[in-house]
Design a protein around this motif. Structure first.
Motif, PDB file in Angstrom:
ATOM      1  N   SER A  28      10.049 -25.801 -17.930  1.00 52.27           N
ATOM      2  CA  SER A  28      10.186 -27.061 -17.787  1.00 52.27           C
ATOM      3  C   SER A  28       9.775 -27.761 -19.241  1.00 52.27           C
ATOM      4  O   SER A  28      10.112 -28.837 -19.534  1.00 52.27           O
ATOM      5  CB  SER A  28       8.948 -27.654 -16.850  1.00 52.27           C
ATOM      6  OG  SER A  28       7.625 -27.856 -17.508  1.00 52.27           O
TER       7      SER A  28
ATOM      8  N   PRO B 120      10.105 -26.230 -22.771  1.00 56.97           N
ATOM      9  CA  PRO B 120      10.102 -25.090 -23.810  1.00 56.97           C
ATOM     10  C   PRO B 120       9.826 -25.414 -25.414  1.00 56.97           C
ATOM     11  O   PRO B 120      10.542 -24.993 -26.332  1.00 56.97           O
ATOM     12  CB  PRO B 120      11.633 -24.788 -23.620  1.00 56.97           C
ATOM     13  CG  PRO B 120      12.469 -26.012 -23.406  1.00 56.97           C
ATOM     14  CD  PRO B 120      11.453 -26.870 -22.491  1.00 56.97           C
TER      15      PRO B 120
ATOM     16  N   GLN C 234       8.974 -30.034 -14.107  1.00 55.61           N
ATOM     17  CA  GLN C 234       7.758 -29.093 -13.785  1.00 55.61           C
ATOM     18  C   GLN C 234       7.366 -28.946 -12.128  1.00 55.61           C
ATOM     19  O   GLN C 234       7.194 -27.916 -11.751  1.00 55.61           O
ATOM     20  CB  GLN C 234       6.689 -29.586 -14.307  1.00 55.61           C
ATOM     21  CG  GLN C 234       5.647 -28.470 -14.925  1.00 55.61           C
ATOM     22  CD  GLN C 234       4.617 -29.231 -15.692  1.00 55.61           C
ATOM     23  OE1 GLN C 234       4.733 -30.030 -16.498  1.00 55.61           O
ATOM     24  NE2 GLN C 234       3.107 -28.781 -15.408  1.00 55.61           N
TER      25      GLN C 234
ATOM     26  N   ALA D  19      13.232 -30.807 -23.266  1.00 55.70           N
ATOM     27  CA  ALA D  19      11.759 -30.380 -22.607  1.00 55.70           C
ATOM     28  C   ALA D  19      11.470 -31.669 -21.585  1.00 55.70           C
ATOM     29  O   ALA D  19      11.455 -32.667 -22.171  1.00 55.70           O
ATOM     30  CB  ALA D  19      10.819 -30.263 -23.673  1.00 55.70           C
ATOM     31  N   VAL D  20      10.991 -31.190 -20.367  1.00 52.93           N
ATOM     32  CA  VAL D  20      10.935 -32.742 -19.504  1.00 52.93           C
ATOM     33  C   VAL D  20       9.444 -32.512 -18.934  1.00 52.93           C
ATOM     34  O   VAL D  20       8.723 -33.762 -18.740  1.00 52.93           O
ATOM     35  CB  VAL D  20      11.850 -32.525 -18.471  1.00 52.93           C
ATOM     36  CG1 VAL D  20      11.660 -31.492 -17.510  1.00 52.93           C
ATOM     37  CG2 VAL D  20      11.816 -33.783 -17.584  1.00 52.93           C
ATOM     38  N   GLY D  21       8.698 -31.359 -18.709  1.00 53.86           N
ATOM     39  CA  GLY D  21       7.588 -31.504 -18.170  1.00 53.86           C
ATOM     40  C   GLY D  21       7.592 -32.027 -16.826  1.00 53.86           C
ATOM     41  O   GLY D  21       8.313 -31.942 -16.068  1.00 53.86           O
ATOM     42  N   GLY D  22       6.677 -32.965 -16.501  1.00 49.12           N
ATOM     43  CA  GLY D  22       6.489 -33.223 -15.103  1.00 49.12           C
ATOM     44  C   GLY D  22       6.770 -34.823 -15.049  1.00 49.12           C
ATOM     45  O   GLY D  22       6.526 -35.375 -13.993  1.00 49.12           O
TER      46      GLY D  22
ATOM     47  N   MET E  51       9.542 -36.398 -14.509  1.00 52.60           N
ATOM     48  CA  MET E  51      10.504 -36.794 -13.641  1.00 52.60           C
ATOM     49  C   MET E  51       9.670 -36.924 -12.041  1.00 52.60           C
ATOM     50  O   MET E  51       9.955 -37.560 -11.280  1.00 52.60           O
ATOM     51  CB  MET E  51      11.808 -35.996 -13.727  1.00 52.60           C
ATOM     52  CG  MET E  51      12.745 -36.180 -14.648  1.00 52.60           C
ATOM     53  SD  MET E  51      13.969 -35.257 -14.623  1.00 52.60           S
ATOM     54  CE  MET E  51      14.899 -35.567 -16.320  1.00 52.60           C
TER      55      MET E  51
END
Lengths: 246, 225
Positions: A77, A79, A103, B133-136, B138
């Protein structure tokens, strides 16, 4: 008698094969099983698909596995880190492919994989590039995207305490992906700071039940990425420069 | 683009302080990285909020003293934090069940762009060669009950961040409820952006000039004093 202990981190990862998919626990350095990853670098398996939230820091642990050119695909999620150029270089070069996943969708895909759920619908990422090419279906008027469960050949995770049956307890926010990866991998390998006999852990306190764990290895004083980086380390350690000794 | 006159609105701290006033006692809140993190410093006296960090902690407390950090007790920005009395640790699927299952009351996020229908872009400028890079983000905008954005009103170059439609890749569609900027507090309504409050010393025209979509004026309070 059940005893899932193995003698060393090298024994624990000995059968990881070329082309294997490997889930690696950790969020940043918290929960990253550094010793198991270094053993996997020594072991030499290549063409790996790694499923992990990040792509590592500096040139130790997960970043070192990437730098050794053992990983041809990552599913993750986030990088990016401020202190590592390893993944960006491999990505731009085209050596390592990236499947970017939100994530929570990543966590749920792993949980679903471990629970035998083949796929699920979620509103997360609808209308974004990460839903492109995927099936969309309305539920109660809300569009949702179809996401598939994820499983892997191996999971490498880090616990605080594990018993001989493979029951695992974690430390604070180092828990993160480990319990769900343990469920989703065909062979789950745990490094734990303390390995105890069955019965020494209160069953009420068990976080990961032993059925999800295949191998347990003691790593009494596990390294943290930030400490290794602060000490100027990379993995494998640089060979002494013979010319300077002359 | 018309020449913009200099205007001094709220500082980052004042923006965070203004936002904190609007969070009711007892809410479960997730604060994003950057300006959103500042909100925790300004919670009005008498209110207790429970902070969620998506890597697996409810009841997150402030950073520990320098050198007292535990590398296994961090927030989503990977900084050392503490756990307050009443805190709980959990794994990632549970953490995102709190987010995606609609259990958290509020998500506070930064933005690259917000559209007048509530679309948010905050994870990628879509530049070729950039590492996505998206993480949380969304998950947060799709699942959390309320989404507040806190951001400078314009980019460093003076381009509006509040726009007709986002040119950057979206984080979510129609997800933003309210925007707190240096110049104003603005609601996203079915009719579009509506100014709730102007920052002290800032007039409506100044805000409109710096906004890429039409603004509706504040509704007159029923009983003005």
């Amino acid at each position: 008698m059940i005893d899932k202990r193995v003698a060393s981190v090298h024994d624990a990862v000995a059968d990881v094969f070329d082309g294997a998919s490997v889930m690696i626990g950790g969020f940043g350095e918290a929960g990253s099983p550094v010793e198991l990853i270094h053993a996997l670098i020594d072991q030499g398996a290549r063409d790996l698909t790694v499923i992990s939230n990040n792509t590592g820091s500096g040139e130790v642990g997960l970043a070192a596995l990437l730098k050794a050119r053992r990983v041809t695909k990552v599913i993750c999620s986030f990088p990016k880190t401020a202190n590592s150029t390893v993944f960006p270089e491999l990505y731009r070069e085209g050596f390592t492919e990236l499947e970017l996943v939100p994530q929570g969708t990543l966590a749920e895909r792993i949980r679903a994989g471990g629970a035998g759920v083949r796929a699920f619908y979620t509103p997360t990422a609808v209308g974004t590039p990460l839903a492109q090419g995927k099936e969309i279906r309305d539920f109660e008027g809300r569009p949702c995207v179809l996401e598939h469960g994820l499983t892997a050949d191996f999971a490498l995770i880090k616990g605080r305490v594990a018993d001989t049956h493979g029951n695992v307890l974690y430390n604070k926010t180092a828990r993160n992906f480990a319990p769900i990866m343990a469920m989703a991998a065909r062979c789950t390998i745990v490094q734990a700071a303390s390995v105890v006999e069955a019965g020494a852990v209160d069953p009420e306190a068990v976080v990961t039940p032993g059925i999800f764990v295949d191998r347990v290895v003691g790593v009494a004083d596990p390294a943290h990425e930030s400490a290794l980086i602060a000490a100027g380390m990379s993995y494998p350690p640089a060979q002494p420069d013979r010319s300077e000794r002359a | 683009m018309t020449e913009q006159t200099a205007v001094k609105g709220r500082t980052r701290e004042q923006m965070a302080q203004r936002l904190a006033l609007d969070i009711p006692n007892g809410w479960y809140v997730n604060l994003g990285i950057g300006i959103p993190e500042l909100v925790a410093r300004f919670v009005p006296e008498g209110r207790t909020l429970v902070y969620h960090t998506e890597n697996g902690l409810l009841g997150m407390g402030p950073s520990p003293d320098e050198g007292a950090g535990d590398p296994e007790l961090i927030n989503a920005g990977k900084r050392h934090v503490t756990a307050l009395p009443g805190a709980a640790y959990f794994h990632h699927a549970d953490s995102f069940a709190m987010i995606r299952g609609g259990h958290l009351d509020l998500s506070v996020l930064g933005a690259l762009q917000v559209a007048h229908n509530g679309d948010l872009a905050n994870w990628s400028t879509g530049e070729p060669g950039a590492i996505p890079a998206v993480g949380g983000a969304m998950d947060l905008v799709a699942g959390v009950k309320k989404v507040f954005v806190i951001t400078q009103h314009t980019t460093r170059d003076g381009a509006p961040k509040l726009v007709e439609s986002c040119s950057y890749p979206l984080t979510g569609q129609r997800v933003v409820d309210r925007v707190y900027t240096d110049l104003a507090v603005i609601d996203v309504t079915p009719e579009g952006f509506r100014v709730v409050e102007l920052s002290p010393g800032v007039d409506f025209e100044t805000v409109q000039e710096r906004t890429g979509a039409p603004l509706l004026p504040a509704l007159t309070p029923a009983s003005a004093d």
